[in-house]
Structure formats: C-alpha cells, structure tokens
Design a protein around this motif. Sequence first.
Motif, PDB file in Angstrom:
ATOM      1  N   PRO A 120     -50.616  50.352 -69.707  1.00 34.76           N
ATOM      2  CA  PRO A 120     -49.702  51.490 -69.595  1.00 34.76           C
ATOM      3  C   PRO A 120     -50.407  52.823 -69.801  1.00 34.76           C
ATOM      4  CG  PRO A 120     -48.678  49.737 -70.869  1.00 34.76           C
ATOM      5  CD  PRO A 120     -50.108  49.335 -70.668  1.00 34.76           C
ATOM      6  N   ALA A 121     -51.394  52.852 -70.692  1.00 41.48           N
ATOM      7  CA  ALA A 121     -52.172  54.068 -70.952  1.00 41.48           C
ATOM      8  C   ALA A 121     -53.620  53.854 -70.508  1.00 41.48           C
ATOM      9  CB  ALA A 121     -52.140  54.418 -72.438  1.00 41.48           C
ATOM     10  N   SER A 122     -54.108  54.766 -69.685  1.00 42.57           N
ATOM     11  CA  SER A 122     -55.456  54.624 -69.144  1.00 42.57           C
ATOM     12  C   SER A 122     -56.532  54.480 -70.215  1.00 42.57           C
ATOM     13  CB  SER A 122     -55.795  55.823 -68.260  1.00 42.57           C
ATOM     14  OG  SER A 122     -54.971  55.878 -67.127  1.00 42.57           O
ATOM     15  N   GLY A 123     -56.329  55.172 -71.341  1.00 42.76           N
ATOM     16  CA  GLY A 123     -57.333  55.100 -72.400  1.00 42.76           C
ATOM     17  C   GLY A 123     -57.536  53.698 -72.930  1.00 42.76           C
ATOM     18  N   ASP A 124     -56.492  52.864 -72.848  1.00 42.71           N
ATOM     19  CA  ASP A 124     -56.616  51.490 -73.318  1.00 42.71           C
ATOM     20  C   ASP A 124     -57.352  50.609 -72.319  1.00 42.71           C
ATOM     21  OD1 ASP A 124     -55.204  52.103 -75.634  1.00 42.71           O
ATOM     22  OD2 ASP A 124     -53.272  51.617 -74.720  1.00 42.71           O
ATOM     23  N   GLY A 125     -57.508  51.090 -71.100  1.00 42.46           N
ATOM     24  CA  GLY A 125     -58.164  50.299 -70.065  1.00 42.46           C
ATOM     25  C   GLY A 125     -59.622  50.624 -69.870  1.00 42.46           C
ATOM     26  N   VAL A 126     -60.228  51.323 -70.811  1.00 45.69           N
ATOM     27  CA  VAL A 126     -61.586  51.823 -70.606  1.00 45.69           C
ATOM     28  C   VAL A 126     -62.583  50.714 -70.308  1.00 45.69           C
ATOM     29  CG1 VAL A 126     -62.076  51.891 -73.095  1.00 45.69           C
ATOM     30  CG2 VAL A 126     -63.394  53.341 -71.523  1.00 45.69           C
ATOM     31  N   ASP A 127     -62.485  49.576 -70.964  1.00 51.25           N
ATOM     32  CA  ASP A 127     -63.458  48.507 -70.724  1.00 51.25           C
ATOM     33  C   ASP A 127     -63.325  47.934 -69.316  1.00 51.25           C
ATOM     34  OD1 ASP A 127     -64.504  48.796 -73.277  1.00 51.25           O
ATOM     35  OD2 ASP A 127     -63.226  47.233 -74.140  1.00 51.25           O
ATOM     36  N   VAL A 128     -62.098  47.737 -68.876  1.00 51.37           N
ATOM     37  CA  VAL A 128     -61.865  47.245 -67.520  1.00 51.37           C
ATOM     38  C   VAL A 128     -62.348  48.262 -66.500  1.00 51.37           C
ATOM     39  CG1 VAL A 128     -60.079  46.619 -65.845  1.00 51.37           C
ATOM     40  CG2 VAL A 128     -59.918  45.811 -68.200  1.00 51.37           C
ATOM     41  N   LEU A 129     -62.000  49.523 -66.707  1.00 55.04           N
ATOM     42  CA  LEU A 129     -62.380  50.570 -65.771  1.00 55.04           C
ATOM     43  C   LEU A 129     -63.890  50.743 -65.700  1.00 55.04           C
ATOM     44  CD1 LEU A 129     -59.586  53.078 -66.768  1.00 55.04           C
ATOM     45  CD2 LEU A 129     -59.765  51.904 -64.572  1.00 55.04           C
ATOM     46  N   ARG A 130     -64.550  50.649 -66.846  1.00 54.67           N
ATOM     47  CA  ARG A 130     -66.015  50.745 -66.856  1.00 54.67           C
ATOM     48  C   ARG A 130     -66.632  49.625 -66.015  1.00 54.67           C
ATOM     49  NH1 ARG A 130     -66.958  49.771 -71.862  1.00 54.67           N
ATOM     50  NH2 ARG A 130     -67.456  51.856 -72.680  1.00 54.67           N
ATOM     51  N   ALA A 131     -66.192  48.408 -66.258  1.00 58.59           N
ATOM     52  CA  ALA A 131     -66.761  47.263 -65.548  1.00 58.59           C
ATOM     53  C   ALA A 131     -66.503  47.359 -64.047  1.00 58.59           C
ATOM     54  CB  ALA A 131     -66.183  45.965 -66.112  1.00 58.59           C
ATOM     55  N   GLU A 132     -65.286  47.742 -63.680  1.00 53.90           N
ATOM     56  CA  GLU A 132     -64.967  47.827 -62.265  1.00 53.90           C
ATOM     57  C   GLU A 132     -65.708  48.969 -61.594  1.00 53.90           C
ATOM     58  OE1 GLU A 132     -60.541  45.732 -62.420  1.00 53.90           O
ATOM     59  OE2 GLU A 132     -60.678  47.920 -62.242  1.00 53.90           O
ATOM     60  N   SER A 133     -65.836  50.086 -62.282  1.00 51.80           N
ATOM     61  CA  SER A 133     -66.565  51.211 -61.721  1.00 51.80           C
ATOM     62  C   SER A 133     -68.032  50.863 -61.494  1.00 51.80           C
ATOM     63  CB  SER A 133     -66.440  52.430 -62.636  1.00 51.80           C
ATOM     64  OG  SER A 133     -67.144  53.526 -62.120  1.00 51.80           O
TER      65      SER A 133
END
Length: 232
Positions: A157-170
């Motif tokens: 729900p909050a982007s800040g909580d998804g940082v690990d997923v976003l880092r890996a995908e990026s």
Amino acid sequence: MSDPTPLLEVIAVDADDARAAVAGGADRLELVSEMRYAGFAPSVEAFEAIRAAVTVPLRVMIRRREGFSAGGVQGVAELVHTAEALRRAGAEEFVLGWLDPDGTVDLEAVRAVLDALGGAKWTFHKAIDATNQRDAVYDAVRTLPGLDTVLSSGGFPASGDGVDVLRAESERERGLGGPRILVGGGLAQEALPSLRAAGLDAFHVGTAVRADGTWDSPVEAEKVAEWRKLLG
C-alpha cells in the motif's frame, strides 16, 4: 547508477493542475479523470486543454473501468476507441495495462490498444501491484513495443514498504534492458532517502501534492516544489 536528477511525475486532471505541477518542477504529468477509481482516461477536450497549457511530456491514461480487467470484447473495443481518439488529438505517451483473472497480463487487450498507439511510449501501470505473479507480468510486457516504464509500489500500500522489491526489480530490469521503475502508490517524503539509496530514480505523486491531500483539492505548486527540492 541512478540518474542524478530523478524524474518527478505528477497526476493532473485539468489544466490548472497541470500548470501548478509544472510551476513546482514536475518533469512529466500523468493525465486522468475519475480518481475515485484510481484514474480513468481523460476526455479529448481535457487532454487538449492541458496540452495547450504546458509543454512537459504527458502520459495519458487509457482505462475505463474499476479494477484491472479490460472488460471482454466490448471493453477492449471501447479501450481501442479511446486510444485512437486521444492519439488523433495529439497524445504521444500513454499509461495502460490489464490482467486476466489469474493475474497474468491480458496480452490480447494490451496488444489491441498498442496497435492503436502506433509505437508510442507507455507505462504499464499499477496493475503490477494487483497480481501475485509479478515476474510473469514483467516477462510478458518487457519487450512489447513502446514500453519504457512500470509504475509500482512494490506490491505494498505504501511505496516505502516496497523498497526491497523495487530495488531487486529495478536492478534486474536494468540488466535486461527492461523498463524503468516509476515508484508510486502511497509514496511519502519520508521514504525518499531509502528509495534513492536503493537506486530508484523516478517518482510518481498524486494526493501528496494536493491542497488538502484529497482528489477534491487542486495541485499546489508549493507542494510539488517541496518534492522537487527533496529529489534534487
């Protein structure tokens, strides 16, 4: 290595929003209507008014119903009609994406709309956060013509909580020559340091830059400028 000047994309629903967002330092706008349902396609008239008001790139939403179903044969026909009308009006960049009931990409719908867009640049939007098959979605869309961005909170729900997923995908998409990750969805200023440290370099905001923090209030240039200053 992340871009030293990160992209700031702001949601706009009319020309006043657009002018305020650009005055505050937005690099690009996402154009929508009916934000009760997370954004429907704007009318041709709204697009033309915004295009006349600002010169930054405009990503125009192609979506006509709540959720991320294309709506079957009739729904796809309506989406194609919407895309064709906006393209004729001069729209050059778009936001779209639909899922099948199993959470995979509705490639038939996506390809039908892409055919109408003629190779235009586009973002696969928050449908990515409505599936538990994220890798399959990336695999399905990565090489589609014109795709250069995926808008995501990492599935949270909050982007800040998804940082690990976003880092890996990026990191993975950079290595594969895939789309840029545009961070959006419940994005708060407090999350920016960790997201930037993770190498993310594109950010998308909506209510965070509106006067009352709601869709019923207008974009404020001063609030956009706060985000611009934090991002550099």
